[in-house]
Scaffold this motif. Structure first.
Motif, mmCIF file in Angstrom:
data_model
loop_
_atom_site.group_PDB
_atom_site.id
_atom_site.type_symbol
_atom_site.label_atom_id
_atom_site.label_comp_id
_atom_site.label_asym_id
_atom_site.label_seq_id
_atom_site.Cartn_x
_atom_site.Cartn_y
_atom_site.Cartn_z
ATOM 1 N N GLN A 90 23.226 15.084 39.246
ATOM 2 C CA GLN A 90 24.016 16.262 38.903
ATOM 3 C C GLN A 90 23.145 17.522 38.875
ATOM 4 O O GLN A 90 23.571 18.601 39.308
ATOM 5 N N GLY A 91 21.936 17.384 38.380
ATOM 6 C CA GLY A 91 21.022 18.526 38.364
ATOM 7 C C GLY A 91 20.621 18.975 39.760
ATOM 8 O O GLY A 91 20.472 20.169 40.026
ATOM 9 N N GLY A 92 20.457 18.015 40.652
ATOM 10 C CA GLY A 92 20.152 18.350 42.039
ATOM 11 C C GLY A 92 21.323 19.040 42.713
ATOM 12 O O GLY A 92 21.143 19.946 43.537
ATOM 13 N N ALA A 93 22.534 18.625 42.350
ATOM 14 C CA ALA A 93 23.734 19.247 42.900
ATOM 15 C C ALA A 93 23.792 20.726 42.528
ATOM 16 O O ALA A 93 24.082 21.592 43.366
ATOM 17 N N VAL A 94 23.513 21.018 41.264
ATOM 18 C CA VAL A 94 23.502 22.414 40.809
ATOM 19 C C VAL A 94 22.433 23.201 41.561
ATOM 20 O O VAL A 94 22.664 24.337 42.002
ATOM 21 N N SER A 95 21.269 22.603 41.749
ATOM 22 C CA SER A 95 20.173 23.286 42.424
ATOM 23 C C SER A 95 20.498 23.582 43.883
ATOM 24 O O SER A 95 20.161 24.659 44.399
ATOM 25 N N LEU A 96 21.145 22.646 44.552
ATOM 26 C CA LEU A 96 21.548 22.886 45.936
ATOM 27 C C LEU A 96 22.529 24.043 46.030
ATOM 28 O O LEU A 96 22.405 24.932 46.884
ATOM 29 N N ARG A 97 23.529 24.019 45.142
ATOM 30 C CA ARG A 97 24.531 25.091 45.146
ATOM 31 C C ARG A 97 23.873 26.446 44.871
ATOM 32 O O ARG A 97 24.184 27.450 45.526
ATOM 33 N N ALA A 98 22.952 26.467 43.915
ATOM 34 C CA ALA A 98 22.259 27.705 43.580
ATOM 35 C C ALA A 98 21.432 28.206 44.761
ATOM 36 O O ALA A 98 21.401 29.416 45.048
ATOM 37 N N THR A 99 20.770 27.302 45.453
ATOM 38 C CA THR A 99 19.947 27.682 46.603
ATOM 39 C C THR A 99 20.781 28.327 47.701
ATOM 40 O O THR A 99 20.385 29.335 48.297
ATOM 41 N N LEU A 137 17.323 15.751 44.645
ATOM 42 C CA LEU A 137 17.123 14.302 44.633
ATOM 43 C C LEU A 137 18.417 13.554 44.327
ATOM 44 O O LEU A 137 19.092 13.859 43.339
ATOM 45 N N SER A 138 18.742 12.587 45.168
ATOM 46 C CA SER A 138 19.875 11.676 44.932
ATOM 47 C C SER A 138 21.136 12.429 44.535
ATOM 48 O O SER A 138 21.776 12.124 43.529
ATOM 49 N N CYS A 139 21.499 13.434 45.328
ATOM 50 C CA CYS A 139 22.580 14.317 44.912
ATOM 51 C C CYS A 139 23.528 14.665 46.052
ATOM 52 O O CYS A 139 23.497 14.040 47.122
ATOM 53 N N TYR A 140 24.334 15.667 45.820
ATOM 54 C CA TYR A 140 25.379 16.092 46.749
ATOM 55 C C TYR A 140 25.608 17.585 46.541
ATOM 56 O O TYR A 140 25.048 18.188 45.616
ATOM 57 N N LEU A 141 26.434 18.188 47.373
ATOM 58 C CA LEU A 141 26.773 19.598 47.229
ATOM 59 C C LEU A 141 28.113 19.695 46.516
ATOM 60 O O LEU A 141 29.140 19.293 47.055
ATOM 61 N N PRO A 142 28.132 20.210 45.283
ATOM 62 C CA PRO A 142 29.365 20.213 44.488
ATOM 63 C C PRO A 142 30.238 21.442 44.748
ATOM 64 O O PRO A 142 29.804 22.422 45.346
ATOM 65 N N GLY A 143 31.456 21.366 44.260
ATOM 66 C CA GLY A 143 32.351 22.513 44.329
ATOM 67 C C GLY A 143 33.002 22.685 45.685
ATOM 68 O O GLY A 143 32.915 21.829 46.563
ATOM 69 N N ASN A 144 33.648 23.806 45.854
ATOM 70 C CA ASN A 144 34.367 24.128 47.082
ATOM 71 C C ASN A 144 33.372 24.520 48.169
ATOM 72 O O ASN A 144 32.817 25.614 48.146
ATOM 73 N N ILE A 145 33.144 23.624 49.108
ATOM 74 C CA ILE A 145 32.149 23.878 50.147
ATOM 75 C C ILE A 145 32.610 24.971 51.104
ATOM 76 O O ILE A 145 31.821 25.796 51.566
ATOM 77 N N SER A 146 33.899 25.009 51.393
ATOM 78 C CA SER A 146 34.416 26.012 52.330
ATOM 79 C C SER A 146 34.266 27.431 51.784
ATOM 80 O O SER A 146 34.291 28.405 52.543
#
Length: 218
Positions: free
Chosen positions: A116-125, A138-147
């Motif tokens: 979950q922390g990696g997901a936030v970091s990806l979105r922030a980046t 690490l071991s994460c995904y891209l959260p929220g509305n990707i479009s």
């Protein structure tokens, strides 16, 4: 009550900072020990602890969480609380701004996290107006509305890693995230660890150390 972040100060002249977010149900202390073993002497590490939130997939029980997760269905685009994700991204970027006030500019601050922390970091980046030093996802995904993400290329280097035996965040979701991030990040690397589950291994930590040293060339 908010738990203060764990801070690992630089052991030499402080010239760069890593802000690292833990996964669901963990605390900042959970990653501080491992990161301390690979931390270059010029690097300050900040490991915050998420607020206690009721988590839907946990039966509504409260635990340290950066945002609520409402479903275990990885194909459900509304499984993450989007407002909570936005709050977590703002929280993370405010820490980055705090480092700027101490003389460490954004392009010398790396962000990262696990699950979950990696997901936030990806979105922030991918949404930051400023170039950051890097992102460790690490071991994460891209959260929220990707479009809803701006279709632009960011220059921040991204190190994304996933175990191919992950039973919490599937490798398929990590690989799909990798394709999206690669289309938006000009410098993106996706590393797969055979046999690794939802965890960190010495091999992964060593690769993170290499990424830190390559990114923060002294």
């Amino acid at each position: 009550m908010n738990i203060p972040p764990v801070i690992l100060n630089a052991s030499a002249r402080h010239t760069a900072t890593l802000v690292f977010l833990h996964g669901l149900g963990d605390t900042g202390l959970g990653w501080a020990g491992a990161l301390n073993t690979i931390k270059p002497d010029f690097l300050k590490v900040i490991c915050p602890t998420a607020p206690m939130l009721p988590v839907t997939i946990n039966g509504g029980a409260a635990m340290p969480a950066w945002y609520d997760i409402t479903s275990l269905d990885e194909k459900d685009e509304k499984r993450e609380d989007s407002a909570g994700v936005d709050w977590a991204v703002d929280y993370l970027m405010n820490i980055v701004k705090g480092e700027e006030k101490h003389g460490i500019q954004a392009d010398r601050v790396m962000i990262g996290g696990f699950s979950q922390g990696g997901a936030v970091s990806l979105r922030a980046t991918l949404t930051s107006e400023n170039q950051l030093a890097g992102c460790v996802a690490l071991s994460c995904y891209l959260p929220g509305n990707i479009s809803a993400l701006k279709k632009r290329i960011v220059d921040t280097p991204v190190f994304q890693a996933h175990g191919d035996s992950d039973s919490v965040v599937s490798f398929a979701r990590g690989a799909a995230t990798s394709s999206i991030v690669k289309s938006m990040a000009g410098n993106h690397k996706f590393v797969t660890y055979p046999g690794m589950g939802h965890e960190a291994t010495p091999a992964e930590l060593e690769d993170i150390k290499k990424f830190l040293l390559e990114t923060f060339k002294q």
